[in-house]
Scaffold this motif. Sequence first.
Motif, PDB file in Angstrom:
ATOM      1  N   LYS A 157       0.779  -1.305   0.043  1.00 45.69           N
ATOM      2  CA  LYS A 157      -0.035  -0.100   0.049  1.00 45.69           C
ATOM      3  C   LYS A 157       0.817   1.125  -0.112  1.00 45.69           C
ATOM      4  CE  LYS A 157      -4.052   2.155   2.195  1.00 45.69           C
ATOM      5  NZ  LYS A 157      -5.004   2.087   3.556  1.00 45.69           N
ATOM      6  N   PRO A 158       1.043   1.669  -1.107  1.00 44.81           N
ATOM      7  CA  PRO A 158       1.951   3.133  -1.379  1.00 44.81           C
ATOM      8  C   PRO A 158       1.413   4.236  -0.299  1.00 44.81           C
ATOM      9  CG  PRO A 158       1.339   2.437  -3.390  1.00 44.81           C
ATOM     10  CD  PRO A 158       0.570   1.672  -2.608  1.00 44.81           C
ATOM     11  N   GLU A 159       2.443   4.693   0.284  1.00 47.97           N
ATOM     12  CA  GLU A 159       1.960   5.999   1.383  1.00 47.97           C
ATOM     13  C   GLU A 159       2.349   7.117   0.447  1.00 47.97           C
ATOM     14  OE1 GLU A 159       4.273   8.159   5.087  1.00 47.97           O
ATOM     15  OE2 GLU A 159       4.960   6.329   4.537  1.00 47.97           O
ATOM     16  N   ILE A 160       1.433   7.945   0.386  1.00 50.54           N
ATOM     17  CA  ILE A 160       1.185   9.356  -0.457  1.00 50.54           C
ATOM     18  C   ILE A 160       1.697  10.391   0.451  1.00 50.54           C
ATOM     19  CG2 ILE A 160       0.118  10.561  -1.946  1.00 50.54           C
ATOM     20  CD1 ILE A 160       0.350   7.881  -2.903  1.00 50.54           C
ATOM     21  N   LYS A 161       2.786  11.196  -0.110  1.00 50.33           N
ATOM     22  CA  LYS A 161       3.140  12.375   0.643  1.00 50.33           C
ATOM     23  C   LYS A 161       3.236  13.568  -0.345  1.00 50.33           C
ATOM     24  CE  LYS A 161       6.687  14.558   3.411  1.00 50.33           C
ATOM     25  NZ  LYS A 161       8.058  14.212   4.226  1.00 50.33           N
ATOM     26  N   MET A 162       2.345  14.718  -0.392  1.00 53.14           N
ATOM     27  CA  MET A 162       2.106  15.511  -0.996  1.00 53.14           C
ATOM     28  C   MET A 162       2.919  16.891  -0.438  1.00 53.14           C
ATOM     29  SD  MET A 162       0.122  14.623  -3.384  1.00 53.14           S
ATOM     30  CE  MET A 162      -1.344  13.732  -3.865  1.00 53.14           C
ATOM     31  N   LEU A 163       3.936  17.206  -1.265  1.00 52.89           N
ATOM     32  CA  LEU A 163       4.735  18.545  -0.623  1.00 52.89           C
ATOM     33  C   LEU A 163       4.104  19.597  -1.083  1.00 52.89           C
ATOM     34  CD1 LEU A 163       8.561  17.247  -1.435  1.00 52.89           C
ATOM     35  CD2 LEU A 163       7.204  17.044   0.775  1.00 52.89           C
ATOM     36  N   TYR A 164       4.289  20.646   0.025  1.00 55.80           N
ATOM     37  CA  TYR A 164       3.934  22.179  -0.499  1.00 55.80           C
ATOM     38  C   TYR A 164       2.591  22.278  -0.594  1.00 55.80           C
ATOM     39  CZ  TYR A 164       8.755  21.748  -2.150  1.00 55.80           C
ATOM     40  OH  TYR A 164       9.959  21.566  -2.327  1.00 55.80           O
ATOM     41  N   ASN A 165       1.651  21.346  -0.727  1.00 58.22           N
ATOM     42  CA  ASN A 165       0.339  21.399  -0.746  1.00 58.22           C
ATOM     43  C   ASN A 165      -0.705  20.496  -0.361  1.00 58.22           C
ATOM     44  OD1 ASN A 165      -2.488  22.384  -1.205  1.00 58.22           O
ATOM     45  ND2 ASN A 165      -2.109  22.216  -3.880  1.00 58.22           N
ATOM     46  N   PRO A 166      -0.526  20.064   1.051  1.00 53.81           N
ATOM     47  CA  PRO A 166      -0.832  18.720   1.645  1.00 53.81           C
ATOM     48  C   PRO A 166      -2.558  18.821   1.413  1.00 53.81           C
ATOM     49  CG  PRO A 166      -0.067  20.178   3.154  1.00 53.81           C
ATOM     50  CD  PRO A 166       0.335  20.676   1.810  1.00 53.81           C
ATOM     51  N   GLU A 167      -3.074  19.894   1.481  1.00 55.05           N
ATOM     52  CA  GLU A 167      -4.728  19.985   1.348  1.00 55.05           C
ATOM     53  C   GLU A 167      -5.075  19.785  -0.079  1.00 55.05           C
ATOM     54  OE1 GLU A 167      -6.120  23.325   3.638  1.00 55.05           O
ATOM     55  OE2 GLU A 167      -5.108  22.676   5.552  1.00 55.05           O
TER      56      GLU A 167
END
Length: 368
Positions: A157-167
């Motif tokens: 299950k890939p862990e998703i991390k959104m940089l600079y705009n997490p919302e």
Amino acid sequence: MKQFLVFVRKEFYHILRDKRSMMVLLGIPIVQIVLFGFAITTEVKNSRVAIFDPSKDVYTRQITERIRANAYFDVRFILDSPAQIDQLFKKGQTDMVMVFGDNFAGQINHTGEAAIQLITDATDPNQATTMNGYATNIIHDWQQERMQTLQVPIQIKPEIKMLYNPEMKAAYNFVPGVMGMIFMLICAMMTAIAIVREKENGTMEVLLASPMRPIFIILAKAVPYLTLSLVNFTSILLISVYLLDVPVAGSLGWLFVLSLLFITVALSLGLLISTIVDTQVAAMLASGMMLIMPVVLLSGMIYPVENMPLVLQWFSNIIPAKWYIISVKKLMIEGLTVGSVVKEMALLSLMAAALITISLKKFKKRLE
């Protein structure tokens, strides 16, 4: 009937002898269909990917090769240290980083589970979501094949991390683009129309007969639009911060300097257009088709430049708004230092110097 045909022929002569009108009538439709046909696409292609693989086992190599072989991704970096991840994002050299967990193959063989992290630049939330979806599907397909081969359950299950705009707010992407479009619209189009209006009405000769030098007359035309653009810059920032919740993560002072530089480029483009055309209608058409449309389609404001054919990617490099939007995202959204936008500011400075030199020289020739 013969008289009617004579008048029709006369109108054809009027149109055909005006080369600029012919370019507008026949050239612009071709340009539009090419731009809209190739530039507008919802697909994400050639996304720049970096991979950090501490395991370096057969399973991680298989997934890496699938990512590399996929047309949506372009694997540019194989990282040796996690510290390189932050450096790549700060330099704007990657769109996504895939991080494999330690002992990846061993974890799958013993527990049936393994970790993969997808770190994505989410300043463009649509592009980030699409990239994560593509990568997740590739991982899922590999997982299904391994389950059939090993005859044991596997869960990745890939862990998703959104940089600079997490919302994942769309405003983070559109605010820089709207700033570039508004400045281009006000400065370039309105400056061109204001100067051409004087020539069209015959009052430019009266102005040139005054004791003031021609360059100061032109600057006097540009200053009001420069002032209005700075007012718009302030209002856009206030609305972005207090209404849209878009932060100014970097230096406000350097953001102002960058915007002032871009406004200068836009004013120079308006001045250049005014030396080419003689009517207000032609100035509006030239500004709209030559400036506004490329800003919307080829600057990365809406559609990622990486998705376009190579020829359009090269052409996008001469569009000032592209470099301005990239710089605003780095300073305003990502919170990077001015050192990260030296290249963009240098290019905008060169464009401004070249455009001002050409425009003023051409303008003097036309008035002599």
